[in-house]
Design a protein around this motif. Structure first.
Motif, PDB file in Angstrom:
ATOM      1  N   LEU B 444       0.843  -1.195   0.000  1.00 34.37           N
ATOM      2  CA  LEU B 444       0.000   0.000   0.000  1.00 34.37           C
ATOM      3  C   LEU B 444       0.885   1.254   0.000  1.00 34.37           C
ATOM      4  N   GLY B 445       0.393   2.301  -0.633  1.00 35.38           N
ATOM      5  CA  GLY B 445       1.136   3.557  -0.681  1.00 35.38           C
ATOM      6  C   GLY B 445       2.217   3.576  -1.750  1.00 35.38           C
ATOM      7  N   GLN B 446       2.256   2.564  -2.571  1.00 33.94           N
ATOM      8  CA  GLN B 446       3.242   2.569  -3.650  1.00 33.94           C
ATOM      9  C   GLN B 446       2.696   1.802  -4.855  1.00 33.94           C
ATOM     10  N   VAL B 447       3.351   2.042  -5.984  1.00 36.65           N
ATOM     11  CA  VAL B 447       2.941   1.340  -7.194  1.00 36.65           C
ATOM     12  C   VAL B 447       3.753   0.057  -7.291  1.00 36.65           C
ATOM     13  N   THR B 448       3.079  -1.067  -7.311  1.00 38.58           N
ATOM     14  CA  THR B 448       3.809  -2.343  -7.407  1.00 38.58           C
ATOM     15  C   THR B 448       3.477  -3.097  -8.688  1.00 38.58           C
ATOM     16  N   ALA B 449       2.373  -2.705  -9.348  1.00 36.66           N
ATOM     17  CA  ALA B 449       1.993  -3.432 -10.566  1.00 36.66           C
ATOM     18  C   ALA B 449       2.991  -3.120 -11.680  1.00 36.66           C
ATOM     19  N   HIS B 450       3.239  -4.113 -12.541  1.00 34.47           N
ATOM     20  CA  HIS B 450       4.290  -3.999 -13.548  1.00 34.47           C
ATOM     21  C   HIS B 450       3.838  -3.224 -14.781  1.00 34.47           C
ATOM     22  N   GLN B 495      -4.618  -2.016  -5.700  1.00 33.87           N
ATOM     23  CA  GLN B 495      -3.734  -2.234  -4.545  1.00 33.87           C
ATOM     24  C   GLN B 495      -4.353  -3.193  -3.541  1.00 33.87           C
ATOM     25  N   MET B 496      -5.655  -3.069  -3.359  1.00 32.67           N
ATOM     26  CA  MET B 496      -6.306  -3.980  -2.412  1.00 32.67           C
ATOM     27  C   MET B 496      -6.254  -5.407  -2.939  1.00 32.67           C
ATOM     28  N   ALA B 497      -6.395  -5.560  -4.239  1.00 35.00           N
ATOM     29  CA  ALA B 497      -6.310  -6.902  -4.821  1.00 35.00           C
ATOM     30  C   ALA B 497      -4.899  -7.465  -4.640  1.00 35.00           C
ATOM     31  N   ILE B 498      -3.900  -6.603  -4.848  1.00 36.83           N
ATOM     32  CA  ILE B 498      -2.513  -7.057  -4.681  1.00 36.83           C
ATOM     33  C   ILE B 498      -2.253  -7.412  -3.216  1.00 36.83           C
ATOM     34  N   ALA B 499      -2.719  -6.558  -2.298  1.00 31.72           N
ATOM     35  CA  ALA B 499      -2.532  -6.815  -0.871  1.00 31.72           C
ATOM     36  C   ALA B 499      -3.196  -8.134  -0.478  1.00 31.72           C
ATOM     37  N   THR B 500      -4.402  -8.360  -1.025  1.00 31.60           N
ATOM     38  CA  THR B 500      -5.116  -9.606  -0.723  1.00 31.60           C
ATOM     39  C   THR B 500      -4.349 -10.801  -1.280  1.00 31.60           C
ATOM     40  N   THR B 501      -3.760 -10.613  -2.461  1.00 28.07           N
ATOM     41  CA  THR B 501      -2.959 -11.691  -3.041  1.00 28.07           C
ATOM     42  C   THR B 501      -1.750 -11.998  -2.156  1.00 28.07           C
ATOM     43  N   ILE B 502      -1.100 -10.951  -1.648  1.00 31.76           N
ATOM     44  CA  ILE B 502       0.036 -11.158  -0.747  1.00 31.76           C
ATOM     45  C   ILE B 502      -0.415 -11.883   0.514  1.00 31.76           C
ATOM     46  N   MET B 503      -1.597 -11.496   0.976  1.00 30.14           N
ATOM     47  CA  MET B 503      -2.171 -12.197   2.143  1.00 30.14           C
ATOM     48  C   MET B 503      -2.330 -13.672   1.806  1.00 30.14           C
ATOM     49  N   ALA B 504      -2.903 -13.952   0.620  1.00 24.88           N
ATOM     50  CA  ALA B 504      -3.143 -15.333   0.220  1.00 24.88           C
ATOM     51  C   ALA B 504      -1.826 -16.074   0.002  1.00 24.88           C
ATOM     52  N   ARG B 505      -0.794 -15.372  -0.458  1.00 24.64           N
ATOM     53  CA  ARG B 505       0.517 -15.976  -0.722  1.00 24.64           C
ATOM     54  C   ARG B 505       1.398 -16.005   0.508  1.00 24.64           C
ATOM     55  N   LYS B 506       0.836 -15.617   1.602  1.00 23.53           N
ATOM     56  CA  LYS B 506       1.552 -15.619   2.875  1.00 23.53           C
ATOM     57  C   LYS B 506       2.842 -14.800   2.796  1.00 23.53           C
ATOM     58  N   GLY B 507       2.678 -13.602   2.239  1.00 22.58           N
ATOM     59  CA  GLY B 507       3.800 -12.669   2.266  1.00 22.58           C
ATOM     60  C   GLY B 507       4.794 -12.796   1.137  1.00 22.58           C
ATOM     61  N   LYS B 508       4.598 -13.782   0.282  1.00 25.16           N
ATOM     62  CA  LYS B 508       5.561 -13.972  -0.808  1.00 25.16           C
ATOM     63  C   LYS B 508       5.240 -12.997  -1.939  1.00 25.16           C
ATOM     64  N   TRP B 509       6.190 -12.099  -2.185  1.00 22.69           N
ATOM     65  CA  TRP B 509       5.917 -11.060  -3.187  1.00 22.69           C
ATOM     66  C   TRP B 509       6.064 -11.568  -4.612  1.00 22.69           C
ATOM     67  N   PHE B 510       5.467 -10.839  -5.527  1.00 27.27           N
ATOM     68  CA  PHE B 510       5.445 -11.198  -6.950  1.00 27.27           C
ATOM     69  C   PHE B 510       5.349  -9.891  -7.735  1.00 27.27           C
ATOM     70  N   SER B 511       5.187 -10.012  -9.011  1.00 26.14           N
ATOM     71  CA  SER B 511       5.012  -8.807  -9.829  1.00 26.14           C
ATOM     72  C   SER B 511       3.634  -8.847 -10.478  1.00 26.14           C
ATOM     73  N   PRO B 512       2.729  -8.039  -9.966  1.00 28.67           N
ATOM     74  CA  PRO B 512       1.378  -8.046 -10.550  1.00 28.67           C
ATOM     75  C   PRO B 512       1.428  -7.508 -11.969  1.00 28.67           C
TER      76      PRO B 512
END
Lengths: 379, 683
Positions: B444-450, B495-512
């Motif tokens: 949150l608060g940043q752009v993470t999508a590719h 961002q909420m979708a990405i955050a939820t995905t991180i929640m589902a991935r148990k913190g493992k980051w990726f590149s949306p």
């Protein structure tokens, strides 16, 4: 007259030089051959310039046929008939010029009133009548006096020249008026204008040119005159002049080949079937092609001058020399203008450019030349 | 007879004329020499220069625009393709009078003011090789009429060309974007990127979305035709042709099936709301016929939906509603039509999924809760007494949404029942920095999508931010508000979708990202695999992930769960999620259609974030619906339908994703088919 002519044909000719069959047929063979070669070259160039459709090519064939018939007809007419009838034709021409300028009979086209519209006959340019008759009238007039001609007769001759020149210039048609004036002046020259007058006019001409240079010409005009033999300055020239120079220049030594001239075929050069037809020859046949054409023209000039020197009397000499040199003036002015030496005035390349009137008029004048040649024994 | 009767040979004048003739012959030769010199200068001395200029005259190099790469969804459906359009084109050099031309053409086909305006604007930018389009996309009837009357229409022709086409119209406008005519700004940017060569012959450029993000790949490379032209610029013949290189075809994670399911559900919801509003109006009218009966029409539900594949990190659905048809941009939007859309209060051009920023509301609770419990500010089993009020230090108090409170509850129940007072307390204990850090770990608060066009970072507030932007120091009350996702928070549905995905991935980051892979001209498949956007979020106790997943599952399955409205009986998998109801600030100044009909509650934004299957997450979804009912009631059923569409096979059984992952990407495109056929033939 007809009767006497007829009687001459049947009269014995034993004392005279043997007369060739061509002379009997009133054909000057060298001149005829040169004319046919020129016509052939012109048709080749026109074929290329008019490749899409050949509409103009076919019409030029018709024009040439008419012209050759007129030439052969004129060659059979005795020069004295030209001398006799020319003042009347000249006066008719003058009247027509006045009609063109000052009555609704004149037809305006391209901001110039050159055509006379006559019911039944159709449209034609009275300046062509003057073109043919003026040198004959002047030659006829001056031949009446002993050589060298007195200045007062020259003054009359000048008047005969100036009137139509002025009228044609008013149309306006500067090119034609200058050529007509030149054809008359050439007669005066051949008629034995005293050398002192000649030198005087040359000196006046030189001073006049210097005065003109300093006070009459703008800087850009001076530059253009200076740039005559330097082709690098074509950038400032008009589109037409530029494209013509490109067409000629890109021909090189031997040309791009028949029907391969891109400048001409892709319509970059305007009027390349009429006044600019030399560009087609220069582009497709190169410098060599141009030289061949020029040599043929020079052969015609030499033959014409030869006829002048061999002519029966002064009238015929003046006329033959004048017609010949006028013919060359056409050639020179046309090529000089297309290649950028002279300003653009509408002058066709004799016998090569497309155009009914000019072809017929020029062949008629060559017919007169032939007549002089074949009547030199006054038969 | 007079002197004419002298014998010609011995006449005294003969010598005189001979001299003068010789003089003139000399002059003739001099003048001829001048001509020879002049022609020699042109033809021999300056031959090279004139030859070059002659070639420049006749040879023109006409660029050929490349065919733009096609954009496919995951099923091979075309989202952005190229179709043949028949256009009425004008040969510019043949037209002298535009107005007369328009008059002539109007005799046979309609010509709108917009088309005329476009023509006038474009005609000055057209090179020798081009036509100017007067009317594009001619219908069959128009083509027939124009062809029949061609002799009367000088200077116009019918030309076929490929134009961009978006077969799904408005459904993918915000993700795929659109192309349009290049303007001066585009050209300047192209020049700055030294890409001018690439754009020779192309008049269009990607304006938004993937069309812009992947512009260099989609564009291809222009070809070239060397042609001979005449002085009018008309092409006489072709001398040489270098074919253009087709742009790369993009294959997306987007799943039109899932996306259309969601859009379909949105429409169903709209109908439901409309029906409800109409029923209310009827009831009112029966009670009080003094006021006339009003026809109620609910135009559309504004909102955004983003779905991300938890395993691949690919964006499966990206919806912003209402949307717009991108097709008119290809040939030029009519001025009026564009004005209507751009001035609409529904803001159809706003990409709510990536540029719409909202307060996350209660959907933030699982994220803050996870940070709090992992950092030891709360524990899973410690009970908290929810009284319905939360007293602040300064004496003010904040109400819970539930009157009387929730009683004694733990963290899981606080998530399940979305207890505000619990999270006020959590936020108060945590203080700002740990909250900020926790949420930053979720992106949150940043752009993470590719590859999302112009996505906004939202706002994950900090002390520094408030000082810089509000010129105020941070108050403890500000922190308390953060606990329930209000206050200075701003998040986009993406961002909420990405955050939820991180929640589902148990913190493992990726590149949306939207694009899975693209195909080179030789058939080589190049996968877009950017590095993860952030470092993984590693908890002190990794078991907290599972516990939070369980808590989120209870939101749906617990009888007190805020999203229990989802019909779970026939579910083939379990869903974990969280609802949220945020205040809609943006609408406070607008009178709104449903306002008077359904009550003030609908001025709120309804959130629902979720992922499924809960035990082995495959898809994460964030939904926000503006001015809608509570998140659980409208948004959650939409999510459920999307899960079904993505997770179940034709037989209604859960797909076995483990095998699908190993299958090579399915390619069913004509161009690539050729290469595939070759391979088959070889075998």
């Amino acid at each position: 007259m007809n009767n006497s002519d007829f009687s001459r044909q049947t009269s014995p000719q034993g004392l005279r030089k043997p007369v060739s069959i061509y002379q009997k047929a009133h054909i000057d063979l060298p001149l005829l051959l040169i004319v046919f070669v020129l016509i052939g070259l012109g048709l080749i160039a026109l074929y290329s310039a008019d490749y899409n459709g050949l509409h103009k090519f076919n019409r030029q064939l018709a024009n040439l046929s008419v012209g050759v018939v007129v030439m052969l007809f004129f060659s059979r007419v005795h020069p004295r008939h030209f001398q006799y009838w020319s003042p009347i034709v000249y006066l008719i021409g003058l009247v027509m010029l006045v009609l063109v300028l000052y009555t609704p009979l004149g037809v305006e086209a391209n901001k110039a009133t050159r055509w006379l519209k006559v019911p039944i006959i159709g449209r034609f340019q009275p300046s062509e009548i003057i073109k043919l008759s003026l040198p004959i009238v002047v030659a006829g007039y001056l031949s009446r006096f002993a050589v060298p001609v007195s200045i007062k007769y020259v003054a009359v001759a000048l008047l005969i020249i100036v009137i139509p020149t002025y009228l044609i210039n008013r149309q306006p048609d500067l090119g034609t008026s200058l050529l007509i004036a030149a054809s008359g002046l050439v007669v005066i020259f051949f008629a034995g204008l005293r050398w002192r007058w000649i030198f005087l006019s040359i000196i006046i001409g030189i001073f006049g040119s210097i005065a003109m240079w300093h006070y009459g010409l703008e800087v850009y005009q001076q530059k253009r005159v200076l740039a005559v033999l330097d082709s690098s300055d074509t950038l400032g020239a008009s589109y037409h002049a530029n494209q013509a120079a490109i067409a000629i220049g890109s021909g090189g030594w031997s040309g791009k080949g028949f029907l391969q001239g891109t400048q001409s075929r892709l319509n970059f050069v305007p009027e390349n079937h009429t006044d600019y037809i030399i560009t087609v020859i220069a582009e497709e046949f190169g410098f060599v092609g141009f030289l061949v054409l020029l040599i043929i023209y020079l052969l015609l000039i030499i033959r014409g001058f030869y006829i002048a020197t061999q002519a029966y009397n002064n009238f015929q000499r003046y006329l033959a020399a004048s017609l010949t040199f006028t013919f060359f003036i056409y050639v020179f002015v046309n090529i000089a203008m297309v290649s950028g030496i002279l300003p653009v005035v509408g002058v066709p390349l004799p016998l090569v450019s497309y155009g009914g009137t000019s072809v017929v008029t020029l062949l008629a004048s060559l017919g007169v030349l032939m007549s002089i040649s074949t009547h030199r024994h006054n038969e | 007879m007079n002197h004419q009767s002298f014998s010609p040979s011995n006449h005294p004048d003969k010598r005189s004329i001979r001299n003068r003739v010789l003089l003139m012959l000399l002059l003739t030769f001099i003048l001829s020499t001048v001509l020879v010199m002049r022609l020699h200068t042109l033809q021999v001395k300056d031959y090279e220069r004139y030859s070059t200029r002659s070639e420049d005259n006749r040879i023109h190099s006409c660029p050929i625009a490349p065919t733009r790469g096609v954009i496919y969804d995951v099923n091979g459906e075309i989202l952005a393709g190229n179709v043949t359009s028949f256009n009425l084109v004008v040969l510019r050099h043949k037209i002298r009078n535009d107005e007369k031309l328009f008059e002539e053409v109007k005799k046979y086909v309609d010509l709108s003011d917009d088309e005329i305006a476009h023509f006038k604007r474009k005609k000055d930018y057209v090179g020798l090789c081009d036509f100017v389009i007067l009317k594009s996309r001619l219908s069959d009837i128009e083509i027939a009429v124009l062809s029949a009357n061609r002799p009367f229409l000088k200077g116009v022709e019918i030309e076929a060309s490929l134009i961009r086409n978006y077969p799904f119209n408005e459904y993918f406008a915000h993700s795929v974007g659109y192309i349009g005519s290049r303007n001066d700004r585009d050209n300047k940017r192209i020049d700055e990127n030294l890409a001018t060569k690439q754009y020779i012959g192309t008049k269009i450029i990607g304006k938004t979305g993937l069309e812009k993000e992947y512009e260099p790949l989609l564009l291809g490379a222009p070809g070239n035709m060397i042609a001979e032209v005449n002085s009018n610029g008309r092409i006489i013949r072709e001398l040489n042709r270098e074919h253009p290189k087709t742009g790369k075809n993009l294959h997306l994670f987007l799943d039109s099936k899932v996306q259309l399911t969601a859009l379909n559900e949105l429409e169903n919801s709209r109908l439901k709301i409309e029906k409800k509003a109409q029923a209310q109006e009827r009831a009112r009218f029966e009670k009080d016929p003094s006021k006339p009966f009003r026809e109620i029409h609910v135009p559309n539900i504004k909102g955004a939906i983003v779905a991300i594949d938890v395993k691949t990190g690919g964006i499966v659905a990206m919806i912003s509603n209402p949307s717009f048809d991108p097709n008119p941009f290809v040939t030029g939007y009519g001025f009026k039509a564009y004005q209507v859309l751009s001035e609409s209060k529904d803001k159809p051009f706003l990409n709510r999924a990536s540029r719409g920023t909202y307060a996350p509301a209660s959907t933030i609770k699982p994220f803050i809760g996870l940070g709090a419990v992992d950092k030891g500010f709360v524990s899973w089993d410690k009970k908290f007494n929810s009284t319905g009020f939360y007293e602040l230090k300064n004496g003010n108090s904040k109400k819970d949404w539930k009157k009387g409170g929730h009683g004694l509850i733990d963290l899981q129940q606080a998530i399940t029942e979305s207890v505000n007072t619990y999270f006020y307390d959590v936020a108060y204990r945590m203080k700002l920095e740990p909250i900020h850090e926790t949420l930053a770990n979720f992106g949150l608060g940043q752009v993470t999508a590719h590859d999302i066009y112009a996505d906004l970072p939202g706002l994950n507030p900090s002390r520094q931010w408030k000082k810089d932007n509000r010129k105020q120091s941070w108050y403890p009350g500000d922190t308390v508000n953060l606990g329930i996702g209000q206050g200075y928070f701003l998040v986009s549905p993406m961002q909420m979708a990405i955050a939820t995905t991180i929640m589902a991935r148990k913190g493992k980051w990726f590149s949306p990202r939207l694009v899975d892979y693209y195909v080179e001209a030789d058939g080589t498949v190049i996968t877009v695999s950017p590095p993860p956007a952030r470092e993984d979020y590693v908890l002190n106790d990794q078991r907290n992930w599972d516990k939070m997943h369980k808590a989120m599952e209870q939101v749906i399955y617990n009888s007190k769960g805020t999203a229990k409205i989802i019909n779970t009986k026939d579910l083939k998998y379990r869903i974990a999620g969280k609802t949220g109801t945020g205040q809609n600030v943006s609408l406070s100044d607008e009178s709104h259609y449903i306002d008077t009909q359904i009550g003030s509650k609908t001025r709120d934004n309804a959130w629902f974030v979720s992922f499924a299957p809960a035990d082995n997450p495959r898809l994460a979804i964030a939904i926000i619906l503006e001015n809608s009912d509570h998140g659980g009631s409208v948004a959650a059923p939409i999510a459920r339908k999307m899960f079904d569409a993505y997770l179940l096979n034709e037989n209604g059984q859960l797909k076995d994703f483990s095998t699908i992952d190993e299958v090579e990407p399915q390619i069913n495109i004509q161009m690539e088919n050729e290469q595939i056929h070759e391979g088959v033939a070889g075998e």
